[in-house]
Design a protein around this motif. Structure first.
Motif, mmCIF file in Angstrom:
data_model
loop_
_atom_site.group_PDB
_atom_site.id
_atom_site.type_symbol
_atom_site.label_atom_id
_atom_site.label_comp_id
_atom_site.label_asym_id
_atom_site.label_seq_id
_atom_site.Cartn_x
_atom_site.Cartn_y
_atom_site.Cartn_z
ATOM 1 N N GLU A 96 0.701 -1.348 -0.164
ATOM 2 C CA GLU A 96 -0.003 0.002 0.062
ATOM 3 C C GLU A 96 0.854 1.279 0.104
ATOM 4 O OE1 GLU A 96 -3.665 2.027 2.574
ATOM 5 O OE2 GLU A 96 -2.844 -0.023 3.111
ATOM 6 N N GLU A 97 0.660 2.235 -0.772
ATOM 7 C CA GLU A 97 1.344 3.446 -0.857
ATOM 8 C C GLU A 97 0.984 4.397 0.231
ATOM 9 O OE1 GLU A 97 2.846 3.577 -5.545
ATOM 10 O OE2 GLU A 97 1.092 4.905 -4.885
ATOM 11 N N PHE A 98 1.805 5.173 0.667
ATOM 12 C CA PHE A 98 1.778 6.301 1.765
ATOM 13 C C PHE A 98 2.727 7.416 1.310
ATOM 14 C CE2 PHE A 98 0.630 2.387 3.981
ATOM 15 C CZ PHE A 98 -0.113 2.623 5.032
ATOM 16 N N LYS A 99 2.142 8.691 1.600
ATOM 17 C CA LYS A 99 2.905 9.820 1.295
ATOM 18 C C LYS A 99 3.954 9.835 2.209
ATOM 19 C CE LYS A 99 -0.803 12.732 -0.740
ATOM 20 N NZ LYS A 99 -1.607 13.823 -0.511
ATOM 21 N N THR A 100 5.130 10.089 1.752
ATOM 22 C CA THR A 100 6.369 10.428 2.541
ATOM 23 C C THR A 100 6.188 11.285 3.488
ATOM 24 O OG1 THR A 100 7.717 9.737 0.696
ATOM 25 C CG2 THR A 100 8.735 10.912 2.406
ATOM 26 N N VAL A 101 5.462 12.515 3.344
ATOM 27 C CA VAL A 101 5.272 13.744 4.331
ATOM 28 C C VAL A 101 4.474 13.365 5.572
ATOM 29 C CG1 VAL A 101 5.480 15.526 2.475
ATOM 30 C CG2 VAL A 101 3.246 14.442 2.974
ATOM 31 N N ASP A 102 3.713 11.924 5.169
ATOM 32 C CA ASP A 102 2.790 11.709 6.437
ATOM 33 C C ASP A 102 3.760 10.786 7.377
ATOM 34 O OD1 ASP A 102 0.704 12.833 5.460
ATOM 35 O OD2 ASP A 102 -0.281 11.328 4.259
ATOM 36 N N VAL A 103 4.687 10.506 7.134
ATOM 37 C CA VAL A 103 5.644 9.815 8.433
ATOM 38 C C VAL A 103 5.881 10.613 9.426
ATOM 39 C CG1 VAL A 103 6.896 8.431 6.567
ATOM 40 C CG2 VAL A 103 8.018 10.397 7.258
ATOM 41 N N PRO A 104 6.085 10.053 10.578
ATOM 42 C CA PRO A 104 6.429 11.091 11.779
ATOM 43 C C PRO A 104 7.450 12.131 11.281
ATOM 44 C CG PRO A 104 6.181 8.765 12.362
ATOM 45 C CD PRO A 104 6.153 8.784 11.034
ATOM 46 N N SER A 105 7.288 13.202 12.048
ATOM 47 C CA SER A 105 8.126 14.395 11.590
ATOM 48 C C SER A 105 9.808 14.056 11.935
ATOM 49 C CB SER A 105 7.766 15.754 12.539
ATOM 50 O OG SER A 105 8.646 16.511 12.306
ATOM 51 N N ASP A 106 9.872 13.544 13.348
ATOM 52 C CA ASP A 106 11.266 13.201 13.694
ATOM 53 C C ASP A 106 11.910 12.282 12.467
ATOM 54 O OD1 ASP A 106 10.962 14.681 15.925
ATOM 55 O OD2 ASP A 106 10.806 13.188 17.172
ATOM 56 N N VAL A 107 11.217 10.985 12.377
ATOM 57 C CA VAL A 107 11.677 10.321 11.163
ATOM 58 C C VAL A 107 12.098 11.079 9.811
ATOM 59 C CG1 VAL A 107 10.960 8.093 9.667
ATOM 60 C CG2 VAL A 107 10.127 8.581 12.148
ATOM 61 N N LEU A 108 11.236 11.794 9.362
ATOM 62 C CA LEU A 108 11.647 12.687 8.302
ATOM 63 C C LEU A 108 12.780 13.595 8.491
ATOM 64 C CD1 LEU A 108 10.288 13.120 5.462
ATOM 65 C CD2 LEU A 108 8.911 14.960 6.337
ATOM 66 N N VAL A 109 13.040 14.243 9.637
ATOM 67 C CA VAL A 109 14.210 14.851 9.743
ATOM 68 C C VAL A 109 15.545 13.765 9.638
ATOM 69 C CG1 VAL A 109 15.444 16.113 11.819
ATOM 70 C CG2 VAL A 109 12.860 16.612 11.453
ATOM 71 N N GLY A 110 15.304 12.583 10.403
ATOM 72 C CA GLY A 110 16.380 11.836 10.314
ATOM 73 C C GLY A 110 16.658 11.264 9.014
ATOM 74 N N TRP A 111 15.692 11.265 7.987
ATOM 75 C CA TRP A 111 16.279 10.784 6.667
ATOM 76 C C TRP A 111 16.874 12.286 5.953
ATOM 77 C CZ3 TRP A 111 11.046 7.702 6.037
ATOM 78 C CH2 TRP A 111 11.273 6.536 5.758
ATOM 79 N N LEU A 112 16.287 13.265 6.012
ATOM 80 C CA LEU A 112 16.813 14.467 5.546
ATOM 81 C C LEU A 112 18.508 14.605 5.964
ATOM 82 C CD1 LEU A 112 13.775 16.943 5.772
ATOM 83 C CD2 LEU A 112 14.787 16.275 3.839
ATOM 84 N N GLY A 113 18.527 14.396 7.341
ATOM 85 C CA GLY A 113 19.727 14.533 7.960
ATOM 86 C C GLY A 113 20.876 13.581 7.303
ATOM 87 N N HIS A 114 20.286 12.319 7.174
ATOM 88 C CA HIS A 114 21.228 11.384 6.435
ATOM 89 C C HIS A 114 21.547 11.960 4.710
ATOM 90 C CE1 HIS A 114 22.723 7.386 4.818
ATOM 91 N NE2 HIS A 114 22.187 7.797 3.989
ATOM 92 N N GLU A 115 20.712 12.581 4.078
ATOM 93 C CA GLU A 115 21.073 12.993 2.989
ATOM 94 C C GLU A 115 21.857 14.063 2.820
ATOM 95 O OE1 GLU A 115 20.341 11.250 0.286
ATOM 96 O OE2 GLU A 115 19.132 9.822 1.495
ATOM 97 N N MET A 116 21.682 15.180 4.162
ATOM 98 C CA MET A 116 22.596 16.105 4.192
ATOM 99 C C MET A 116 24.126 15.492 4.632
ATOM 100 S SD MET A 116 20.335 18.752 6.037
ATOM 101 C CE MET A 116 18.736 19.176 5.490
ATOM 102 N N GLY A 117 24.119 14.413 5.030
ATOM 103 C CA GLY A 117 25.678 13.806 5.349
ATOM 104 C C GLY A 117 25.953 13.448 4.058
ATOM 105 N N HIS A 118 25.316 13.236 3.008
ATOM 106 C CA HIS A 118 25.870 12.655 1.944
ATOM 107 C C HIS A 118 26.504 13.927 1.119
ATOM 108 C CE1 HIS A 118 24.924 8.390 0.933
ATOM 109 N NE2 HIS A 118 23.636 8.825 1.214
ATOM 110 N N ILE A 119 25.782 15.037 1.312
ATOM 111 C CA ILE A 119 26.405 16.368 0.641
ATOM 112 C C ILE A 119 27.891 16.804 1.451
ATOM 113 C CG2 ILE A 119 25.858 19.043 0.442
ATOM 114 C CD1 ILE A 119 22.993 18.056 0.078
ATOM 115 N N MET A 120 27.697 16.414 2.645
ATOM 116 C CA MET A 120 29.028 16.892 3.385
ATOM 117 C C MET A 120 30.013 15.786 2.936
ATOM 118 S SD MET A 120 28.746 19.012 5.719
ATOM 119 C CE MET A 120 30.430 18.722 6.514
ATOM 120 N N ASP A 121 29.743 14.527 2.771
ATOM 121 C CA ASP A 121 30.811 13.748 1.885
ATOM 122 C C ASP A 121 31.290 14.365 0.577
ATOM 123 O OD1 ASP A 121 32.201 11.750 1.355
ATOM 124 O OD2 ASP A 121 30.631 10.172 1.117
ATOM 125 N N TYR A 122 30.267 14.806 -0.182
ATOM 126 C CA TYR A 122 30.616 15.160 -1.604
ATOM 127 C C TYR A 122 31.379 16.478 -1.544
ATOM 128 C CZ TYR A 122 26.450 12.399 -2.892
ATOM 129 O OH TYR A 122 25.433 11.435 -3.171
#
Length: 208
Positions: A96-122
């Motif tokens: 079943e499909e769910f909107k990413t924006v509907d996940v808990p806010s803290d979880v979304l922050v964690g996902w975003l923080g991981h991607e920013m970690g990639h940018i730091m690496d880059y």
């Protein structure tokens, strides 16, 4: 008690810094995830002057988010690069499909923080190295593991361990999430135990 104090400090810091983050013209942020992006950015002062666009995408293969330099950034100096963080509009749980924006806010922050970690690496890599990075990421599983664990490590060392742990637990402890995605998280990313070890080492080095 210590955890509540840290949360209070973070809340006060948010009140002080969020107005500054709002005024950053080099960040393009969808309104629906504005709060979560600001919180994650607050942990990465090094990215303040780096242009980043946060863009929703219909579907991202094997992932929920994906950070990458723009094509032109590969041929510019590190201080003049720009990046895009793609965010899948939806993800599947037991078919079943769910909107990413509907996940808990803290979880979304964690996902975003991981991607920013990639940018730091880059940001630590030359343009030529980034081109090689892309090829190795596509072709070599061991390189994927190295890159994803590096992004997690950047997030943890930038004070995002609580958010990263909540994201991991949301995935690994959720019986509705497909085992294939869980296995990918276990195979390529830092485990919750490894994150806790990093935090303990960081705290002990400070106290020492």
């Amino acid at each position: 008690m210590r955890k509540r104090f840290k949360q209070l400090v973070l809340f006060i810091t948010c009140l002080i810094l969020i107005p500054q983050l709002v005024s950053q013209p080099n960040k393009k942020i969808p309104k629906s995830i504005e709060k979560e992006v600001r919180i994650a950015l607050m942990h990465y002062p090094e990215l303040k002057d780096i242009p980043i666009e946060f863009r929703f995408k219909k579907n991202i293969k094997k992932s929920v988010m994906q950070a990458q330099p723009t094509f032109g950034a590969l041929f510019r100096s590190k201080d003049k690069r720009d990046y895009t963080i793609f965010i899948s509009e939806k993800f599947k749980i037991t078919g079943e499909e769910f909107k990413t924006v509907d996940v808990p806010s803290d979880v979304l922050v964690g996902w975003l923080g991981h991607e920013m970690g990639h940018i730091m690496d880059y940001q630590h890599r030359s343009g030529l190295n980034l081109i090689g990075f892309g090829f190795r990421y596509v072709l070599l599983k061991e390189f994927v593991k190295k890159a994803e664990r590096a992004a997690d490590s950047f997030a943890v060392t930038h004070g995002m361990s609580d958010y990263i742990l909540r994201t991991k637990r949301f995935i690994l402890d959720n019986s509705a999430i497909h085992p294939t995605y869980k296995d990918r998280i276990k195979q390529y990313y830092l485990s919750p135990d490894e994150i806790m070890e990093m935090v303990e080492e960081k705290d002990s080095s400070k106290s020492g």
